[in-house]
Motif scaffolding. Structure first.
Motif, short mmCIF file in Angstrom:
data_model
loop_
_atom_site.label_atom_id
_atom_site.label_comp_id
_atom_site.label_asym_id
_atom_site.label_seq_id
_atom_site.Cartn_x
_atom_site.Cartn_y
_atom_site.Cartn_z
N GLU A 264 3.29 -10.48 0.19
CA GLU A 264 2.61 -9.39 -0.51
C GLU A 264 1.55 -8.82 0.42
O GLU A 264 0.93 -9.57 1.17
N LEU A 265 1.31 -7.52 0.34
CA LEU A 265 0.21 -6.96 1.14
C LEU A 265 -1.12 -7.52 0.65
O LEU A 265 -1.29 -7.79 -0.54
N THR A 266 -2.05 -7.69 1.58
CA THR A 266 -3.40 -8.09 1.17
C THR A 266 -4.09 -6.88 0.56
O THR A 266 -3.61 -5.75 0.70
N GLN A 269 -4.86 -4.28 3.14
CA GLN A 269 -3.64 -3.60 3.58
C GLN A 269 -3.21 -2.56 2.54
O GLN A 269 -2.83 -1.45 2.88
N ASP A 293 -8.76 -6.47 12.61
CA ASP A 293 -8.83 -7.56 13.56
C ASP A 293 -7.43 -8.00 14.00
O ASP A 293 -6.45 -7.72 13.31
N VAL A 294 -7.34 -8.69 15.14
CA VAL A 294 -6.05 -9.21 15.57
C VAL A 294 -5.45 -10.08 14.47
O VAL A 294 -6.14 -10.89 13.88
N SER A 296 -4.42 -9.13 11.56
CA SER A 296 -4.72 -8.71 10.19
C SER A 296 -3.53 -8.01 9.53
O SER A 296 -3.56 -7.71 8.35
N GLY A 297 -2.48 -7.77 10.31
CA GLY A 297 -1.27 -7.21 9.73
C GLY A 297 -1.23 -5.69 9.75
O GLY A 297 -0.92 -5.04 8.75
N LYS A 298 -1.48 -5.11 10.91
CA LYS A 298 -1.44 -3.67 11.03
C LYS A 298 0.00 -3.17 11.23
O LYS A 298 0.34 -2.06 10.81
N THR A 299 0.83 -4.01 11.85
CA THR A 299 2.18 -3.56 12.18
C THR A 299 2.97 -3.13 10.95
O THR A 299 3.65 -2.11 10.96
N PRO A 445 -4.38 -12.16 6.33
CA PRO A 445 -3.38 -12.67 5.37
C PRO A 445 -3.71 -14.11 4.99
O PRO A 445 -4.25 -14.85 5.81
N ARG A 448 -3.75 -18.28 6.83
CA ARG A 448 -3.88 -18.26 8.29
C ARG A 448 -4.82 -19.37 8.72
O ARG A 448 -5.90 -19.55 8.17
P1 ADP Z 1 -1.95 -7.13 14.08
O1 ADP Z 1 -2.86 -6.53 13.09
O2 ADP Z 1 -2.66 -7.95 15.11
O3 ADP Z 1 -1.00 -6.13 14.69
P2 ADP Z 1 0.45 -8.18 12.97
O4 ADP Z 1 0.83 -6.94 12.30
O5 ADP Z 1 1.14 -8.52 14.23
O6 ADP Z 1 -1.10 -8.17 13.25
O7 ADP Z 1 0.55 -9.35 11.92
C1 ADP Z 1 0.36 -10.68 12.28
C2 ADP Z 1 1.29 -11.57 11.46
O8 ADP Z 1 0.91 -11.58 10.11
C3 ADP Z 1 2.72 -11.13 11.50
O9 ADP Z 1 3.52 -12.25 11.71
C4 ADP Z 1 2.96 -10.54 10.12
O10 ADP Z 1 4.30 -10.69 9.71
C5 ADP Z 1 2.03 -11.34 9.25
N1 ADP Z 1 1.55 -10.65 8.07
C6 ADP Z 1 1.16 -9.35 7.98
N2 ADP Z 1 0.76 -9.05 6.73
C7 ADP Z 1 0.84 -10.19 6.01
C8 ADP Z 1 0.55 -10.52 4.64
N3 ADP Z 1 0.08 -9.63 3.78
N4 ADP Z 1 0.77 -11.80 4.26
C9 ADP Z 1 1.25 -12.70 5.12
N5 ADP Z 1 1.55 -12.46 6.40
C10 ADP Z 1 1.35 -11.22 6.85
#
Ligand code: ADP
Ligand code: MG
Length: 688
Positions: A264-266, A269, A293-294, A296-299, A445, A448
């Motif tokens: 689920e999105l945080t 997010q 932050d690194v 944090s799930g931006k992708t 997320p 972590r």
């Molecule tokens: P960054 O912000 O550094 O680009 P990433 O997008 O690479 O971070 O995400 C880091 C990891 O966290 C990835 O493996 C991604 O699948 C996972 N992730 C992203 N959003 C969530 C979430 N809401 N819950 C759990 N895991 C997540």
């Protein structure tokens, strides 16, 4: 005299001086006027030499009665000593290695000096002054009994001294009748600003320190106000220039993608995604920065936005700072999106000419929905059929111009989303990214495991590397980061080459290790990174080149050598390379930094894992200069405002700039001024 005229129009400045001034960044008269003092010397009271007290800082004035010159030491250092008298006593003034003074000091010359008073060697009752904070040789007609008041101290060089700047700037201020205003009258009134001319006099030749403050506030306001106006104009122009794309509400594919995510999105997010949807659904082109932050799930946010544009019949582009990162994104995107029938392509530097041309064709024919790549995406002859959204990852590696380059590729103005992991304090965001709207992802997320950070001294290295070896034997991988590439004569910091040698001949003798640094060819660097990524290499010795670009979940250890050399934000970025998998991760900061500041910085690293907090601390400890300098933002340098201390002024200036944008008359007044003062930064924004 016009303020943008060449500095040579100023009396007493010929080609030679002009050349020297240029080195200080001064080429127009305006630059001279804004060559602000770096401090002040209060010489308004002069102490009679007979009343000097040892240990106190004082200003004296008197006549040189005798001079002595000596050489000493292995380096043959020049020591000049002058006896100065004012009739009440004598004081001895000493200079070390100030060759250029030799010709100027003559018995009979009147001088002013400010410095700390001490007893001279050997003699009781005889005073000396050294390490002068200011020193003046006076013209014969100057009156030595009168104090000089509060004197400005300018950034200067040996050949352009204080006296030169004081004289030239005073002359300059005297020769312009009125200094033209640059802030619209109604703003100046509303914010109770000092008249501009008064402010320039007040900053250069104040009669009190209260005046300095007033003058500084006014000039900082002016600077921040104009830059804010520039940024807002920039935004307005890009948004007006072309019609933006009005994306529809989220529908089937976006919903499917959302449903197929393994999490689920945080909350953060979701909020960022909401902001993006609102922007994309409006016909004003999106200009949004997502800061998180690194890890944090931006992708996933980028992916959702790209799918949204595809769902609306457009194409999307994702630019990454390195080839490896582009490839990683590509692999993740394919896995997630191909089942949904979305066509993703990687425009890699490794493609053959034929493969590349194939991709160009498919992009032009819209057989490709999403293309991922590095700068190559904008440098090459790429054309899209319908470009709807551009996402840049790690914006701080791209300049404003490169972003603009890609924007040109669409016929309708594409939406732009910028992702950065560099946490920037709010003040900085407003100044650096004032042309973008900002969404923040602060929350990580759930579940972590934070990277555990330890600070250790050099004598513990052996133990640290033994621990690392144990982790590797359990199947993990690790990084060692060094401040230098190769050993250097000037520094005893550890270099990646030397550490690589040491480890591969020592404790890691039988373990596959790699070495990467900025001097390697891009191709070789990527090949080694790739081997590490695939797990063939267990240990990577590197410089900060690994700061962005690699995501290896199996890497759980990082040792940072000479950690005191790095900025906090940088250490945090480095540390973000580990802790990306299911394993407990360890970051060891090896340091022998002994100063209080460096101990404090290391302690903060141990106890804080919040990138924003670290960024604020970094800024406080190192000052904005270095922080600002590292951002390649392409904005004007701040000459007087201070992004840390002037937050209140910044917010006022920003409010004033917003008011100006809504007032046609004021805007017409400000535009030519912007064009004049910040030509190179806000070029063309005044064209209509
Ligand atoms: P960054 O912000 O550094 O680009 P990433 O997008 O690479 O971070 O995400 C880091 C990891 O966290 C990835 O493996 C991604 O699948 C996972 N992730 C992203 N959003 C969530 C979430 N809401 N819950 C759990 N895991 C997540
Ligand atoms: Mg990322």
């Amino acid at each position: 005299m016009e303020l943008d005229q060449d500095i040579q129009y100023l009396k007493g400045i010929g080609p030679k001086k002009a050349q020297l001034l240029k080195k200080l960044g001064i080429s127009r008269i305006f630059d001279m006027l804004t060559h602000y003092p770096r401090g002040y010397e209060d010489q308004s009271s002069i102490t009679p030499i007979g009343e000097l007290k040892p240990g106190e800082k004082s200003t004296i004035s008197g006549v040189i009665t005798s001079l002595q010159e000596k050489r000493a030491g292995r380096r043959n250092m020049l020591i000049l000593t002058a006896m100065v008298s004012d009739g009440t006593g004598f004081v001895q003034i000493t200079w070390f290695n100030q060759r250029f003074l030799k010709a100027k000091l003559k018995p009979g010359k009147k001088v002013f000096a400010t410095g700390k008073v001490e007893f001279a060697f050997g003699g009781q009752g005889q005073y000396s002054m050294s390490q002068l904070s200011s020193f003046e040789i006076m013209d014969a007609d100057e009156d030595e009994t009168k104090g000089l008041g509060i004197l400005p101290i300018y950034p200067s060089t040996e050949s352009l001294n204080q006296k030169f700047f004081r004289k030239s700037i005073r002359e300059l201020l005297n020769s312009v009748d009125t200094i033209p205003e640059v802030i619209p009258e109604n703003i100046a009134n509303r914010y109770r600003l000092l008249p501009r001319g008064d402010a320039f006099w007040g900053i250069h030749f104040p009669d009190s320190f209260a005046k300095v403050k007033q003058a500084r506030n006014r000039l900082a306001f002016e600077e921040l106000y104009l830059i804010q106006c520039g940024l807002m104009m920039l935004k307005k122009r890009t948004q007006e220039k072309k019609q933006g794309i009005r994306h529809g509400l989220n529908s089937v594919i976006v919903d499917k993608l959302m449903g197929s995510l393994p999490f689920e999105l945080t909350g953060d997010q979701r909020r960022a995604w909401n902001d993006i949807c609102n922007d994309m659904e409006s016909s004003v082109p999106m200009r949004r920065l997502v800061q998180g932050d690194v890890g944090s799930g931006k992708t996933v946010i980028a992916m959702l936005a790209l799918i949204k544009t595809v769902e609306n019949g457009y194409q999307g582009a994702l630019m990454a700072p390195t080839e490896i990162l582009a490839r990683q994104h590509y692999e993740g995107f394919v896995k997630q999106l191909e089942p949904l029938g979305v066509k993703v392509a990687l425009l890699s530097g490794k493609l053959t000419k034929k493969q590349r041309e194939q991709i160009y064709e498919e992009l032009a024919a819209q057989q490709i929905d999403i293309v991922i790549g590095t700068h190559a995406l904008i440098q090459e002859q790429v054309s899209f059929n319908k470009l709807g959204l551009v996402v840049t990852d790690e914006q701080h590696r791209f300049g404003i111009n490169q972003r603009a380059e890609l924007e040109k590729k669409g016929t309708l103005m594409p939406d732009v989303l910028v992702m950065t992991a560099t946490p920037i304090p709010r003040t900085m965001t407003l100044t650096v990214y004032g042309d973008l709207d900002v969404s923040l992802i602060r929350e990580l997320p759930p579940g972590r495991k934070p990277v555990r950070t330890f600070v250790r001294t050099l004598d513990r290295r052996e133990l640290i590397y033994k621990f690392m070896r144990d982790e590797i034997s359990k199947g993990r991988q690790g990084y060692v980061v060094c401040p230098l590439i190769e050993d250097s004569e000037e520094s005893n910091l550890l270099s990646a080459e030397a550490v690589y040698d040491e480890l591969t001949h020592g404790i890691f003798r039988d373990i596959p290790c790699g070495l990467v640094h900025g001097k390697l060819k891009q191709k070789d660097k990527e090949a080694i990174m790739q081997e590490f990524y695939e797990g063939h290499l267990k240990l990577l010795v590197a410089t900060t080149v690994i700061e962005v670009g690699v995501n290896v979940p199996n890497a759980s250890m990082m040792v940072i050598e000479n950690a005191q050399q790095f900025g906090l934000a940088q250490l945090h970025q480095l540390r973000g390379r580990i802790g990306r998998g299911e394993y407990s991760s360890y970051c060891v900061l090896v340091t022998d930094g002994k100063t209080e500041v460096s101990k404090e910085r290391m302690r903060i690293m141990e106890t804080t894992s919040d990138g924003f907090v670290l960024a604020e601390e970094d800024l406080k400890l190192r000052g904005p200069g270095q922080f600002f300098g590292s951002m390649q933002h392409g904005l004007p340098d701040l000459k007087i405002a201070d992004v840390l201390q002037d937050i209140d002024i910044l917010l006022e200036a920003r409010r004033a700039a917003i008011e100006t944008m809504e007032n046609r008359v004021d805007l017409d007044y400000v535009l030519p001024i912007l064009e004049l003062q910040y030509k190179e930064h806000f070029m063309n924004i005044t064209d209509t």
